[in-house]
Design an enzyme around this catalytic site. Sequence first.
Site, mmCIF file in Angstrom:
data_model
loop_
_atom_site.group_PDB
_atom_site.id
_atom_site.type_symbol
_atom_site.label_atom_id
_atom_site.label_comp_id
_atom_site.label_asym_id
_atom_site.label_seq_id
_atom_site.Cartn_x
_atom_site.Cartn_y
_atom_site.Cartn_z
ATOM 1 N N THR A 155 0.830 -1.209 0.000
ATOM 2 C CA THR A 155 0.000 0.000 0.000
ATOM 3 C C THR A 155 0.865 1.259 0.000
ATOM 4 O OG1 THR A 155 -0.212 -0.298 2.395
ATOM 5 C CG2 THR A 155 -2.074 -0.981 1.028
ATOM 6 N N TYR A 156 1.958 1.246 0.750
ATOM 7 C CA TYR A 156 2.861 2.395 0.766
ATOM 8 C C TYR A 156 3.420 2.641 -0.629
ATOM 9 C CZ TYR A 156 7.001 5.218 1.790
ATOM 10 O OH TYR A 156 7.956 6.203 1.787
ATOM 11 N N ALA A 157 3.906 1.577 -1.282
ATOM 12 C CA ALA A 157 4.488 1.725 -2.612
ATOM 13 C C ALA A 157 3.453 2.209 -3.615
ATOM 14 C CB ALA A 157 5.101 0.404 -3.071
#
Length: 249
Positions: A155-157
């Site tokens: 999700t961060y990426a």
Amino acid sequence: MTTLAGRTALVTGGSRGIGRAIAQRLARDGARVGVHYGSNEAAAKETVAAIEADGGQAFAVHARFGAPGDAETLWAAFDTQAGGLDILVNNAAILGVPAQIQDVTAAAYDEIFAVNTRAPFFVTRHGLRRLRDGGRIVNIGTMLTRGSAMPASVTYAMSKGALDVLTTMLAKQLGPRGITVNTVAPGVVDTDMHEGRLVGDALAWLSSLSPMGRVGVPADVADTVAFLASDDSRWVTGQWIDVSGGTLL
């Protein structure tokens, strides 16, 4: 150095870690720096005080990203202390709890995208009418969007991948105004965001990923941002700049 003398910068998430290093470097280069913070007022005041003690100029700006009207709140606070903008650094972000896709909740997904993607989009949108011709926008991304897959950071990426797209689109749109837009993509950087994780075997393994044999420090990123904020970078726009110490080699 006075390469940025007379210019005003805003660094989101500027109170700690990479953001603090960027704010301090831009101030050392002569810019008056708005230090944005979301919740840690004490850290923002410490950053401003450190800049002023070093002979620079800075002021704190509060807005909690992810809350309704966050971008408008930020600019309303900024406008009380500055009359325009020359450099915007979209740095504020959260990592979230590491999780592969099957373990990501809807709430966790929404929170990361609200802070890492939606907030910088609308901060930039509302900031464009304040950003002077010849200005600079620098988005802080991640090496994880280009060939360094870590499934527990999906999700961060993904949230940072959207900033890569924003960079190229805005570089095309704002070029006629002489405004450059670039992404700086760090690898692992030793900040309090990774507190307790960069020790022992984990630190040794992460250090081994770079040919330099270490993880990054905030100044590694800040110095690259300073170049992109300066006149020396006038012919660089729409670029994704790897600042991972060669981790992607």
